[in-house]
Structures are given as C-alpha cells and as structure tokens.
Scaffold this active site. Structure first.
Site, mmCIF file in Angstrom:
data_model
loop_
_atom_site.group_PDB
_atom_site.id
_atom_site.type_symbol
_atom_site.label_atom_id
_atom_site.label_comp_id
_atom_site.label_asym_id
_atom_site.label_seq_id
_atom_site.Cartn_x
_atom_site.Cartn_y
_atom_site.Cartn_z
ATOM 1 N N ALA A 104 15.260 -23.436 21.870
ATOM 2 C CA ALA A 104 16.598 -23.804 22.347
ATOM 3 C C ALA A 104 17.434 -22.627 22.820
ATOM 4 O O ALA A 104 18.622 -22.796 23.089
ATOM 5 C CB ALA A 104 17.354 -24.551 21.247
ATOM 6 N N ILE A 144 15.930 -25.703 29.334
ATOM 7 C CA ILE A 144 16.159 -27.099 28.977
ATOM 8 C C ILE A 144 16.608 -27.226 27.531
ATOM 9 O O ILE A 144 17.510 -28.017 27.215
ATOM 10 C CB ILE A 144 14.887 -27.927 29.235
ATOM 11 C CG1 ILE A 144 14.614 -28.013 30.745
ATOM 12 C CG2 ILE A 144 15.029 -29.331 28.644
ATOM 13 C CD1 ILE A 144 13.279 -28.648 31.097
ATOM 14 N N GLY A 145 16.000 -26.460 26.627
ATOM 15 C CA GLY A 145 16.391 -26.534 25.221
ATOM 16 C C GLY A 145 17.848 -26.183 25.019
ATOM 17 O O GLY A 145 18.569 -26.848 24.257
ATOM 18 N N TYR A 165 -3.988 -26.239 30.442
ATOM 19 C CA TYR A 165 -2.572 -26.579 30.279
ATOM 20 C C TYR A 165 -2.392 -28.090 30.192
ATOM 21 O O TYR A 165 -1.621 -28.589 29.357
ATOM 22 C CB TYR A 165 -1.762 -26.020 31.452
ATOM 23 C CG TYR A 165 -0.297 -26.385 31.406
ATOM 24 C CD1 TYR A 165 0.535 -25.896 30.399
ATOM 25 C CD2 TYR A 165 0.263 -27.218 32.374
ATOM 26 C CE1 TYR A 165 1.884 -26.235 30.351
ATOM 27 C CE2 TYR A 165 1.617 -27.553 32.343
ATOM 28 C CZ TYR A 165 2.416 -27.067 31.327
ATOM 29 O OH TYR A 165 3.744 -27.407 31.281
#
Length: 287
Positions: free
Chosen positions: A24, A28-29, A174
């Site tokens: 975060a 985005i976090g 991935y």
C-alpha cells in the site's frame, strides 16, 4: 488525494472499519488506502518500502501521513508478504491496534513478462511467492480475525481466468502466478461461503499508470494509454461496501463493476484525458 479519487462518492460505510492492504505504499494500493481513509477507515499499510527509493516515490510512512490527512487512521508496518512470521505479526498488531480486521486486500505483486526459457528460477519463485502464495498466506492467517468481523472481505488484485494460448505462451510464469491468485480466491469463496466473509478478485480493464507499467511492462509513455490508480480504488471501495456476500466468488473488472454501480463517464479516470479514447486493454483481457 484529489488526483486519486475522481468519480464515485464516499458513503461513510467504512468509517471505523479496518482494512489491511499489502503493497500500500505506492500505486493502486496507495490509492485504495486513501479512498478508504476518506471514509474514516483504519488502514494497515503492509509493505516493504520503509526507505525512500530514488525512482519510486512513496513509503509506508509517507502514505500513513496521507491517510491521516484524508481522515483515516494509519498503521505503517514494514512487511515482506513472503515471510509467515512477518505477516502473522502484522495482522496481530493490526487487530490489537484497531480492535479487529474487516478486510484484507492482496495488492502486493511481482511482475516479469518473460517466457519459461527466459525466466530465471529466482524470478519465477519471487512471482509465485509474492503473487499466488501471498493470497494463501494472508487468508490462512487472517480468516480467524475476519470471522469476527460483521462483514469480512478478502479482495485480491488478479485477473479473471483466461487460458488462451496468446496469454500463456509469452509469459506463462507470470500468468501462472496471477491465475493462481484467482484460483485460490475462487476456492476460498466456496470454502467460506457459509461464513460472513466474502472473497473476490478485481482487475483493471485498461492499463493503470503505475511503476509496473513504467518499469516492467513498457515505459512512462504508456501512461497516455492508461487510467489513473483511482479507478481501481473506486472499484475496490464498491467491493468493500457490498454486504451479505453479494460479490462472493466474483471475478470483477473495475470498469464493469463501476458501470453497474452508476458510473457513466470514465474520461476523468484517464491519465491523459485528451487521449481517453486511446486506452490499452490490460493483460489477460480480450478487447
């Protein structure tokens, strides 16, 4: 914070709720953290970035200050999601500090877009550990806390399953790590279907302007084809305020969910609004 939250309004539904977010400190976090903080939520920032990075702005402490300024309460913790002891201690500290945990968001990620032949074993292990294994580990350790919440959530930022060869051939390692997150989430949704905990995944319809796009996928020029992290923050917020397992087992796309919740104009989400019509569809999604 205005650059992160662009369209949807806060409802106050998360006031006093405790959200544990991995990774975060940036991207985005961070955007999700600030969105929830504007509701008055408690945010546990579980990320590795405790010291400033020469190329990547943001640490657990700078985001903590932003959360407090936005109206929330912050608990910054340096956590490696690969380490069981660190995750367990972080969850315990979060519950002890705020009196419980209402949601866990698996946002921390590792990306390397190479095929099997070109992927070093250490990089393969890193992606599996930070992506797929972390979903298992955080859920395994967080479920006892979430069962005590009024309405618990586990949200993982991973794509809907799409086994088309064109997505697997170029970067199967991935893809395996991200689809592993989704498969674990689908299993958890069924496992926890008779509890108070809802489990879902969330993925962006378009590229999102983050460090992953700048350094791992392409370059900063690709930001013109991307949306701001706020689009994922708004979508994640909609997931977290959904009650009674209304989205349990869902494989969500940010744009689709937001449209269902009443958003019609997505132009403001574009990193460059002048090029809002030239956005690139994200990995694992068909045009």
């Amino acid at each position: 914070m205005s650059e992160e939250i662009t369209l949807t309004k806060n409802t106050g539904a998360l006031k006093g709720k405790t959200i544990f977010i991995t990774g975060a400190s940036r991207g985005i976090g961070r955007a999700i953290a600030l969105k929830c903080a504007a509701d008055g939520a408690n945010i546990a920032i579980a990320a590795k970035s405790a010291e400033p990075h020469p190329k990547l702005p943001g640490t657990i402490y700078t985001v903590a200050a932003e959360i407090e300024a936005a109206g929330g309460k912050a608990l910054p913790m340096q956590v490696d999601v690969r380490e069981e002891d660190q995750v367990a201690e972080a969850l315990k500290k979060t519950a002890d500090t705020f009196g419980g945990i209402d949601a866990v968001i698996n946002n921390a990620g590792a990306i390397n877009l190479t095929n099997v032949e070109s992927t070093p074993p250490k990089r393969y292990d890193l992606m599996l550990d930070i992506n797929a294994r972390a979903v298992y580990l955080t859920a395994h350790l967080a479920i006892p806390y979430l069962k005590q919440a009024e309405c618990g959530h586990i949200l993982s930022l991973s794509p809907p399953l799409n086994l088309e060869p064109r997505w697997l051939g170029p970067f199967a390692p991935y893809a395996l790590s991200k689809f592993g997150m989704t498969i674990l989430s689908l299993g958890l949704a069924e496992e926890l279907s008779k509890t108070n905990i809802s489990v879902a995944t969330l993925w962006p319809r378009t590229l999102v302007a983050t460090a992953a796009i700048e350094f791992a996928v392409g370059s900063r020029e690709m930001f013109d084809q991307s949306r701001k992290p706020g689009v994922m923050a708004d979508a994640a917020y909609e997931v977290l305020i959904t009650r009674n397992q209304g989205l349990n087992g869902a494989q969500l796309i940010d744009e689709v969910l937001l449209h269902e919740r009443g958003v019609e104009d997505f132009t403001q989400y574009a990193h460059n609004p002048a090029k809002a019509g030239e956005l690139a569809v994200d990995l694992f999604l068909d045009p």
